[in-house]
Write a protein that holds these residues in place. Structure first.
Motif, PDB file in Angstrom:
ATOM      1  N   ARG A  25     -37.476  -7.537  23.401  1.00  0.00           N
ATOM      2  CA  ARG A  25     -38.728  -7.918  24.049  1.00  0.00           C
ATOM      3  C   ARG A  25     -38.668  -9.397  24.442  1.00  0.00           C
ATOM      4  NH1 ARG A  25     -43.673  -5.769  24.630  1.00  0.00           N
ATOM      5  NH2 ARG A  25     -45.492  -7.146  24.723  1.00  0.00           N
ATOM      6  N   ALA A  26     -39.179  -9.705  25.628  1.00  0.00           N
ATOM      7  CA  ALA A  26     -39.172 -11.090  26.099  1.00  0.00           C
ATOM      8  C   ALA A  26     -39.991 -11.962  25.161  1.00  0.00           C
ATOM      9  CB  ALA A  26     -39.738 -11.161  27.516  1.00  0.00           C
ATOM     10  N   ALA A  27     -39.426 -13.105  24.796  1.00  0.00           N
ATOM     11  CA  ALA A  27     -40.101 -13.997  23.847  1.00  0.00           C
ATOM     12  C   ALA A  27     -41.477 -14.418  24.348  1.00  0.00           C
ATOM     13  CB  ALA A  27     -39.236 -15.230  23.590  1.00  0.00           C
ATOM     14  N   GLY A  28     -41.599 -14.611  25.662  1.00  0.00           N
ATOM     15  CA  GLY A  28     -42.859 -15.067  26.221  1.00  0.00           C
ATOM     16  C   GLY A  28     -43.934 -14.004  26.296  1.00  0.00           C
ATOM     17  N   ARG A  29     -43.592 -12.765  25.963  1.00  0.00           N
ATOM     18  CA  ARG A  29     -44.569 -11.668  26.024  1.00  0.00           C
ATOM     19  C   ARG A  29     -45.074 -11.254  24.650  1.00  0.00           C
ATOM     20  NH1 ARG A  29     -42.817  -6.726  29.470  1.00  0.00           N
ATOM     21  NH2 ARG A  29     -45.039  -6.310  29.088  1.00  0.00           N
ATOM     22  N   ILE A  30     -44.768 -12.030  23.649  1.00  0.00           N
ATOM     23  CA  ILE A  30     -45.184 -11.705  22.280  1.00  0.00           C
ATOM     24  C   ILE A  30     -46.405 -12.544  21.926  1.00  0.00           C
ATOM     25  CG2 ILE A  30     -44.491 -11.796  19.851  1.00  0.00           C
ATOM     26  CD1 ILE A  30     -41.639 -11.235  20.793  1.00  0.00           C
ATOM     27  N   ALA A  31     -47.399 -11.902  21.339  1.00  0.00           N
ATOM     28  CA  ALA A  31     -48.661 -12.560  21.030  1.00  0.00           C
ATOM     29  C   ALA A  31     -48.526 -13.513  19.849  1.00  0.00           C
ATOM     30  CB  ALA A  31     -49.737 -11.513  20.730  1.00  0.00           C
ATOM     31  N   LYS A  32     -49.465 -14.435  19.766  1.00  0.00           N
ATOM     32  CA  LYS A  32     -49.454 -15.425  18.689  1.00  0.00           C
ATOM     33  C   LYS A  32     -49.550 -14.753  17.325  1.00  0.00           C
ATOM     34  CE  LYS A  32     -51.725 -19.679  17.162  1.00  0.00           C
ATOM     35  NZ  LYS A  32     -52.818 -20.642  17.453  1.00  0.00           N
ATOM     36  N   ALA A  33     -50.405 -13.727  17.203  1.00  0.00           N
ATOM     37  CA  ALA A  33     -50.559 -13.036  15.917  1.00  0.00           C
ATOM     38  C   ALA A  33     -49.243 -12.405  15.476  1.00  0.00           C
ATOM     39  CB  ALA A  33     -51.652 -11.982  16.019  1.00  0.00           C
ATOM     40  N   ARG A  34     -48.481 -11.876  16.435  1.00  0.00           N
ATOM     41  CA  ARG A  34     -47.199 -11.264  16.096  1.00  0.00           C
ATOM     42  C   ARG A  34     -46.197 -12.327  15.650  1.00  0.00           C
ATOM     43  NH1 ARG A  34     -45.598  -6.428  18.149  1.00  0.00           N
ATOM     44  NH2 ARG A  34     -47.816  -5.989  18.187  1.00  0.00           N
ATOM     45  N   TYR A  35     -46.253 -13.497  16.281  1.00  0.00           N
ATOM     46  CA  TYR A  35     -45.377 -14.586  15.863  1.00  0.00           C
ATOM     47  C   TYR A  35     -45.728 -15.089  14.472  1.00  0.00           C
ATOM     48  CZ  TYR A  35     -42.555 -15.311  20.053  1.00  0.00           C
ATOM     49  OH  TYR A  35     -41.630 -15.166  21.065  1.00  0.00           O
ATOM     50  N   GLU A  36     -46.993 -15.025  14.093  1.00  0.00           N
ATOM     51  CA  GLU A  36     -47.377 -15.392  12.723  1.00  0.00           C
ATOM     52  C   GLU A  36     -46.680 -14.468  11.725  1.00  0.00           C
ATOM     53  OE1 GLU A  36     -48.901 -17.938  11.774  1.00  0.00           O
ATOM     54  OE2 GLU A  36     -50.069 -18.682  13.464  1.00  0.00           O
ATOM     55  N   ILE A  37     -46.633 -13.178  12.056  1.00  0.00           N
ATOM     56  CA  ILE A  37     -45.945 -12.221  11.189  1.00  0.00           C
ATOM     57  C   ILE A  37     -44.452 -12.514  11.165  1.00  0.00           C
ATOM     58  CG2 ILE A  37     -45.369  -9.779  10.858  1.00  0.00           C
ATOM     59  CD1 ILE A  37     -48.068  -9.103  12.143  1.00  0.00           C
ATOM     60  N   LEU A  38     -43.874 -12.787  12.340  1.00  0.00           N
ATOM     61  CA  LEU A  38     -42.429 -13.035  12.426  1.00  0.00           C
ATOM     62  C   LEU A  38     -42.042 -14.292  11.652  1.00  0.00           C
ATOM     63  CD1 LEU A  38     -39.650 -12.341  13.501  1.00  0.00           C
ATOM     64  CD2 LEU A  38     -40.221 -13.547  15.616  1.00  0.00           C
ATOM     65  N   ALA A  39     -42.814 -15.352  11.764  1.00  0.00           N
ATOM     66  CA  ALA A  39     -42.505 -16.565  11.005  1.00  0.00           C
ATOM     67  C   ALA A  39     -42.498 -16.258   9.511  1.00  0.00           C
ATOM     68  CB  ALA A  39     -43.523 -17.667  11.327  1.00  0.00           C
ATOM     69  N   GLY A  40     -43.441 -15.417   9.072  1.00  0.00           N
ATOM     70  CA  GLY A  40     -43.491 -15.036   7.667  1.00  0.00           C
ATOM     71  C   GLY A  40     -42.296 -14.214   7.234  1.00  0.00           C
ATOM     72  N   THR A  41     -41.850 -13.282   8.083  1.00  0.00           N
ATOM     73  CA  THR A  41     -40.707 -12.448   7.700  1.00  0.00           C
ATOM     74  C   THR A  41     -39.407 -13.247   7.731  1.00  0.00           C
ATOM     75  OG1 THR A  41     -40.419 -11.611   9.974  1.00  0.00           O
ATOM     76  CG2 THR A  41     -41.814 -10.328   8.489  1.00  0.00           C
ATOM     77  N   ILE A  42     -39.290 -14.218   8.637  1.00  0.00           N
ATOM     78  CA  ILE A  42     -38.110 -15.089   8.636  1.00  0.00           C
ATOM     79  C   ILE A  42     -38.042 -15.866   7.323  1.00  0.00           C
ATOM     80  CG2 ILE A  42     -37.083 -17.152   9.678  1.00  0.00           C
ATOM     81  CD1 ILE A  42     -38.025 -16.100  12.398  1.00  0.00           C
ATOM     82  N   LYS A  43     -39.155 -16.429   6.915  1.00  0.00           N
ATOM     83  CA  LYS A  43     -39.194 -17.159   5.648  1.00  0.00           C
ATOM     84  C   LYS A  43     -38.879 -16.231   4.472  1.00  0.00           C
ATOM     85  CE  LYS A  43     -42.674 -20.555   7.155  1.00  0.00           C
ATOM     86  NZ  LYS A  43     -42.044 -21.843   6.800  1.00  0.00           N
ATOM     87  N   GLN A  44     -39.422 -15.006   4.522  1.00  0.00           N
ATOM     88  CA  GLN A  44     -39.211 -14.068   3.422  1.00  0.00           C
ATOM     89  C   GLN A  44     -37.749 -13.659   3.307  1.00  0.00           C
ATOM     90  OE1 GLN A  44     -41.719 -10.568   3.473  1.00  0.00           O
ATOM     91  NE2 GLN A  44     -40.380  -9.464   2.050  1.00  0.00           N
ATOM     92  N   VAL A  45     -37.132 -13.298   4.434  1.00  0.00           N
ATOM     93  CA  VAL A  45     -35.759 -12.805   4.361  1.00  0.00           C
ATOM     94  C   VAL A  45     -34.795 -13.930   3.977  1.00  0.00           C
ATOM     95  CG1 VAL A  45     -35.135 -13.143   6.803  1.00  0.00           C
ATOM     96  CG2 VAL A  45     -34.069 -11.300   5.514  1.00  0.00           C
ATOM     97  N   LEU A  46     -35.033 -15.155   4.456  1.00  0.00           N
ATOM     98  CA  LEU A  46     -34.175 -16.272   4.068  1.00  0.00           C
ATOM     99  C   LEU A  46     -34.378 -16.632   2.598  1.00  0.00           C
ATOM    100  CD1 LEU A  46     -34.450 -18.594   7.197  1.00  0.00           C
ATOM    101  CD2 LEU A  46     -32.507 -17.189   6.517  1.00  0.00           C
TER     102      LEU A  46
END
Length: 255
Positions: free
Chosen positions: A116-137
């Motif tokens: 999915r194009a990075a520019g087409r992802i909503a802010k709320a979804r990026y909040e989830i993604l930032a959390g999962t990046i932190k979790q998996v690392l």
């Protein structure tokens, strides 16, 4: 400053330990130990710095486990970007330390299709993604990293996070969450593994999967339409909602 390249590693050992063939540099300490640099591919490098600034560092994004790395930050950096979101989060100018393995895992956990194009992802979804990046690392650090071939920690021991990988390296196997077969696609010459329900858009029975937390309204829509949720919920809508919240997974939604 030490750049490990693709295969470099630093190990602490007695200074009189005989070097192996790919041991190249010893930093000898005052306690009879040394910090030994091992690099089979020789892509790494050592740099003597007179200040904290260096051309290799100046263009880098924030550390993913720092407070400056947030969903709001990812959202702002992604505007008008057509690059696939997986390549976006692997770009060191955006955020450092998110390699192919951890990008696969974080996107799966966030329920985002990697193409999915990075520019087409909503802010709320990026909040989830930032959390999962932190979790998996964070989980990988606790397990000493991910050893697939030649990675070792500072004591020479392998990392054990590979045993907990949800998708990476598991193409053709059953997803541990939805029990559908995991699919492999290629992006930029790299392997990307994704879940049929969690990221691909459709459940095996054809029910639409929105790849994101939709709230109670979606559960009500499910009940109103009389459609059964996917197998991993056991038919229990409350369990489906709880699993989505606890595991940061999407659940099937009917609009």
């Amino acid at each position: 400053m030490v750049h490990l390249g693709m295969s470099g590693s630093l190990r602490i050992m007695p200074a009189d330990t005989p070097p192996l063939f790919h041991d190249h540099i010893d930093i000898v300490l005052d306690n009879a130990l040394c910090l030994r640099y091992h690099d089979p591919r020789r892509f790494g490098s050592f740099h003597w710095l007179q200040s904290p600034r260096h051309p290799l560092l100046d263009h880098l994004g924030p550390e993913p486990l720092s407070g400056s790395f947030t969903g709001a930050y990812l959202y702002e950096r992604s505007r008008r970007r057509r690059i696939p979101v997986k390549q976006f989060i692997m770009d060191g100018k955006v955020v450092v330390g998110v390699g192919n393995i951890y990008a696969n895992e974080a996107l799966f956990m966030a329920g985002i299709h990697p193409a999915r194009a990075a520019g087409r992802i909503a802010k709320a979804r990026y909040e989830i993604l930032a959390g999962t990046i932190k979790q998996v690392l964070g989980d990988a650090i606790e397990q000493g990293g991910t050893t697939l071939r030649d990675f070792v920690g500072g004591d020479g021991s392998p990392g054990y996070f590979a045993q907990q990988l949800r998708v990476y390296g598991r193409e053709g196997q059953l997803c541990r969450e939805c029990r559908a077969v995991l699919k492999e696609i290629r992006q930029g010459g790299r392997s990307t593994i994704l879940g049929l329900i969690e990221q691909f858009g459709h459940a095996p029975d054809g029910v639409w999967c929105d790849s994101g937390l939709q709230g109670v309204g979606s559960l009500q829509a499910f009940e109103e339409k009389g459609i059964s949720p996917p197998p991993h919920t056991g038919g229990d809508l409350n369990l489906m909602y709880k699993k989505a919240i606890d595991m940061r997974l999407p659940f099937v939604a009917v609009d």
